[in-house]
Design an enzyme around this catalytic site. Structure first.
Site, PDB file in Angstrom:
ATOM      1  N   HIS A  63       0.857  -1.185   0.000  1.00 46.63           N
ATOM      2  CA  HIS A  63       0.000   0.000   0.000  1.00 46.63           C
ATOM      3  C   HIS A  63       0.895   1.237   0.000  1.00 46.63           C
ATOM      4  O   HIS A  63       2.110   1.135   0.111  1.00 46.63           O
ATOM      5  CB  HIS A  63      -0.969  -0.012   1.182  1.00 46.63           C
ATOM      6  N   HIS A  65       1.129   4.007   2.047  1.00 51.80           N
ATOM      7  CA  HIS A  65       1.587   4.823   3.165  1.00 51.80           C
ATOM      8  C   HIS A  65       3.103   4.958   3.040  1.00 51.80           C
ATOM      9  O   HIS A  65       3.783   4.036   2.565  1.00 51.80           O
ATOM     10  CB  HIS A  65       1.194   4.179   4.508  1.00 51.80           C
ATOM     11  N   ASP A  67       5.796   4.823   4.805  1.00 48.63           N
ATOM     12  CA  ASP A  67       6.804   3.885   5.316  1.00 48.63           C
ATOM     13  C   ASP A  67       6.913   2.634   4.452  1.00 48.63           C
ATOM     14  O   ASP A  67       7.805   1.811   4.650  1.00 48.63           O
ATOM     15  CB  ASP A  67       6.536   3.529   6.790  1.00 48.63           C
ATOM     16  N   HIS A  68       6.006   2.482   3.477  1.00 47.86           N
ATOM     17  CA  HIS A  68       6.031   1.304   2.607  1.00 47.86           C
ATOM     18  C   HIS A  68       6.422   1.640   1.170  1.00 47.86           C
ATOM     19  O   HIS A  68       6.540   0.743   0.351  1.00 47.86           O
ATOM     20  CB  HIS A  68       4.668   0.610   2.627  1.00 47.86           C
ATOM     21  N   HIS A 141      -6.954  -2.509   5.904  1.00 49.71           N
ATOM     22  CA  HIS A 141      -6.172  -1.398   6.453  1.00 49.71           C
ATOM     23  C   HIS A 141      -6.995  -0.114   6.272  1.00 49.71           C
ATOM     24  O   HIS A 141      -8.152  -0.177   5.847  1.00 49.71           O
ATOM     25  CB  HIS A 141      -4.827  -1.333   5.710  1.00 49.71           C
ATOM     26  N   ASP A 208       0.424  -4.095   6.657  1.00 52.00           N
ATOM     27  CA  ASP A 208      -0.592  -3.404   7.446  1.00 52.00           C
ATOM     28  C   ASP A 208      -2.011  -3.938   7.251  1.00 52.00           C
ATOM     29  O   ASP A 208      -2.631  -3.741   6.200  1.00 52.00           O
ATOM     30  CB  ASP A 208      -0.542  -1.910   7.104  1.00 52.00           C
ATOM     31  N   HIS A 266       7.906  -4.634  11.267  1.00 50.12           N
ATOM     32  CA  HIS A 266       7.031  -3.460  11.242  1.00 50.12           C
ATOM     33  C   HIS A 266       6.607  -3.095  12.665  1.00 50.12           C
ATOM     34  O   HIS A 266       5.433  -3.095  13.021  1.00 50.12           O
ATOM     35  CB  HIS A 266       5.811  -3.750  10.343  1.00 50.12           C
TER      36      HIS A 266
HETATM   37 ZN    ZN Z   1      -0.040   1.570   6.502  1.00 55.19          ZN
END
Ligand code: ZN
Length: 321
Positions: A63, A65, A67-68, A141, A208, A266
């Site tokens: 996804h 976000h 941090d990914h 998520h 997530d 994570h």
């Molecule tokens: Zn996320």
């Protein structure tokens, strides 16, 4: 060194810490390299981990976000800078093509990379290759998210002793593997006579999400399950609210899906001060199998094939096609 292993590039959720970089995982699987969720700093972590950009053959984003995915611009430019000679396929939730496009074009560079976008439109197989298939499942998520699994088909392991006994040598081994039978002199040798079943291996990657059907489906029979475990039991309500798993829930997924090795990652930065072992302990209480609390720059081998198929472990002949 195992030819199938996970190079851990980063293990932090949301914000990196002194010891943990944002997410990033390079699965080295024979001659393929699948880069999962490249967070910020992935390019430099690859340097520290001793893996080159040319190892990357596919990129899988769960996804968008930050941090990914904030490592994507750097990784894509590096692939171009290094002039990797092969095409790279990128998988990501189709709902966010626009975000991928922005990351792809977020700065100016001389782009010679052959990047093939493979947006994931629906659950199921997203790639069918000869050596494995890649599947995606929706996760639960706060934004569109998918998890992935790699499934190697079951096959057969050639037994050198049997091959020799039947007089099958050289290129004939490849012919026998291809056709399932081979005429030697006045008799027919079948593949069953000179080989034994070999379990295909499975790798699952779940980021997530709350507990959901997709997560359990992905983990089914996984030899290695990499699973987010953002929170401990004490933060279970936060996990539910923000669409994350507790370590215990990750353990439950592994247990109920028959996974063999659970790799936790994570982590919330709140566990940075030496109390992260509780995450592994809570997962282990639910799972019962081996649990690894991932650390940056570690290499974790994919467990060798299922013991049931290991009875006559032997070197495969070079004629393997
Ligand atoms: Zn996320």
């Amino acid at each position: 060194m195992s030819s199938r292993e996970l190079a851990v590039l980063g293990t932090a959720s949301q914000a990196p810490t002194r010891r943990r970089n944002h997410n990033g995982y390079l699965l080295l699987w024979d001659d393929e390299g699948l880069l999962f969720d490249p967070g910020e700093g992935t390019q430099r972590q690859m340097l520290f981990a001793g893996v080159t950009a040319s190892r990357i053959t596919r990129i899988c984003v769960t996804h968008f976000h930050g941090d990914h995915c904030l490592g994507l611009p750097g990784v894509l430019q590096r692939l171009s800078l290094d002039r990797v000679p092969h095409a790279v396929d990128a998988y990501y939730p189709a709902q966010h093509r626009d975000v991928f496009a922005r990351l792809r074009r977020s700065s100016l560079f001389h782009d010679v990379l052959e990047l093939r976008e493979r947006p994931v439109e629906a659950a199921g197989t997203v790639l069918q290759a000869a050596a494995f298939r890649l599947e995606a499942q929706p996760l639960s998520h706060s934004v569109a998210a998918v998890g992935y699994r790699l499934v190697e088909p079951d096959g057969r392991r050639m037994l050198p002793g049997r091959l020799a006994a039947f007089g099958v040598t050289g290129p004939d081994i490849g012919l026998l593997q291809r056709d399932g039978r081979l005429v030697i002199g006045d008799r027919v040798v079948t593949i069953d006579e000179v080989s034994e079943p070999r379990h295909g291996q499975r790798f699952a990657f779940i980021m997530d999400t709350r507990l959901c059907d997709g997560a359990f489906a992905l983990a089914e029979g996984a030899d290695m399950l990499v699973c987010e475990s953002t929170f401990a039991d004490t933060e279970a309500a936060l996990a539910q609210e923000y669409g994350h798993l507790t370590a215990r829930q990750a353990g439950r997924i592994a247990a109920e899906s028959g996974a063999r090795l659970l790799v936790l990652t994570h982590f919330s930065q709140r566990y940075e001060r030496g109390d992260e072992q509780q995450l592994a302990d809570q997962a282990a209480e639910a799972f019962g199998g081996p649990v690894v609390l991932a650390h940056d720059l570690e290499r974790i081998p994919v467990p060798s094939r299922h013991p049931a198929a290991e009875s006559a472990e032997s070197a495969e002949p070079s004629g393997r096609g």
